[in-house]
Design a protein around this motif. Structure first.
Motif, PDB file in Angstrom:
ATOM      1  N   GLU A 143      25.967 -19.549 -36.776  1.00 29.24           N
ATOM      2  CA  GLU A 143      25.997 -21.140 -36.155  1.00 29.24           C
ATOM      3  C   GLU A 143      28.302 -20.432 -35.968  1.00 29.24           C
ATOM      4  N   TYR A 144      28.276 -20.844 -34.862  1.00 26.13           N
ATOM      5  CA  TYR A 144      29.675 -20.806 -33.903  1.00 26.13           C
ATOM      6  C   TYR A 144      30.555 -22.289 -33.970  1.00 26.13           C
ATOM      7  N   GLU A 145      31.705 -22.104 -34.414  1.00 26.86           N
ATOM      8  CA  GLU A 145      32.528 -23.473 -34.461  1.00 26.86           C
ATOM      9  C   GLU A 145      33.834 -23.332 -33.732  1.00 26.86           C
ATOM     10  N   ALA A 146      34.487 -24.243 -33.386  1.00 25.45           N
ATOM     11  CA  ALA A 146      35.679 -23.723 -32.682  1.00 25.45           C
ATOM     12  C   ALA A 146      36.329 -25.095 -32.168  1.00 25.45           C
ATOM     13  N   ARG A 147      36.808 -25.673 -33.199  1.00 24.63           N
ATOM     14  CA  ARG A 147      37.814 -26.890 -33.393  1.00 24.63           C
ATOM     15  C   ARG A 147      39.090 -26.655 -32.379  1.00 24.63           C
ATOM     16  N   PHE A 148      38.485 -28.526 -31.577  1.00 22.98           N
ATOM     17  CA  PHE A 148      39.918 -28.295 -30.769  1.00 22.98           C
ATOM     18  C   PHE A 148      40.559 -29.423 -30.801  1.00 22.98           C
ATOM     19  N   ASP A 204      36.228 -16.788 -38.655  1.00 20.03           N
ATOM     20  CA  ASP A 204      36.470 -17.852 -38.899  1.00 20.03           C
ATOM     21  C   ASP A 204      36.087 -18.631 -37.943  1.00 20.03           C
ATOM     22  N   GLN A 205      35.151 -18.428 -36.879  1.00 19.55           N
ATOM     23  CA  GLN A 205      33.979 -18.909 -35.883  1.00 19.55           C
ATOM     24  C   GLN A 205      32.989 -19.472 -36.161  1.00 19.55           C
ATOM     25  N   ILE A 206      32.459 -17.427 -36.704  1.00 20.74           N
ATOM     26  CA  ILE A 206      31.423 -17.378 -37.164  1.00 20.74           C
ATOM     27  C   ILE A 206      30.531 -17.226 -38.482  1.00 20.74           C
ATOM     28  N   LEU A 207      29.507 -17.995 -38.718  1.00 16.28           N
ATOM     29  CA  LEU A 207      28.583 -17.816 -39.799  1.00 16.28           C
ATOM     30  C   LEU A 207      27.160 -17.405 -40.060  1.00 16.28           C
ATOM     31  N   VAL A 208      26.408 -16.924 -41.042  1.00 14.97           N
ATOM     32  CA  VAL A 208      25.538 -16.661 -41.037  1.00 14.97           C
ATOM     33  C   VAL A 208      24.862 -17.028 -42.435  1.00 14.97           C
ATOM     34  N   ARG A 209      23.564 -18.316 -42.188  1.00 19.66           N
ATOM     35  CA  ARG A 209      22.972 -18.319 -43.031  1.00 19.66           C
ATOM     36  C   ARG A 209      21.563 -18.381 -43.216  1.00 19.66           C
TER      37      ARG A 209
END
Length: 117
Positions: free
Chosen positions: A112-117, A93-98
């Motif tokens: 890409e690392y994504e953290a939602r807050f 859910d947090q790490i995407l490879v493009r």
């Protein structure tokens, strides 16, 4: 954010906020066209000759192959840039490879690392 330009960084944040209001409509249009995800987003366009950066608009059409693997096509419209062709793999859910290429000699691999807050 703005590559050392705080005004440009703030403009990108404001643009993201404004475009998020239209994202539901954009998603509906994409689904009607058979696109799994259609995104509009602000981006930085660098003009090397003028040593300047400006705010641009980009779009990405994503087609899901599986839940974790997708292909996409993206383009920045404010620049004379070619289309980018992307392979996207979601590790979690947090790490995407493009992996991305423009078929003109420019290729890149992004994590890409994504953290939602």
């Amino acid at each position: 954010m703005g590559r050392g330009n705080p005004t440009l960084g703030l403009a990108i944040m404001a643009g993201s906020t404004l475009l998020s209001n239209f994202q539901d409509n954009t998603t509906e249009i994409g689904e009607a066209l058979g696109i799994d995800e259609l995104r509009l987003f602000p981006t930085i366009v660098t003009e090397p000759e003028e040593q300047a950066s400006v705010l641009g608009l980009a779009a990405e059409a994503v087609f899901d192959i599986t839940n974790d693997f997708s292909i996409s096509f993206s383009r920045v419209f404010a620049a004379d840039a070619p289309w980018r062709y992307n392979l996207i793999y979601r590790l979690n859910d947090q790490i995407l490879v493009r992996a991305s290429t423009n078929l003109s000699g420019e290729s890149q691999l992004l994590v890409e690392y994504e953290a939602r807050f």
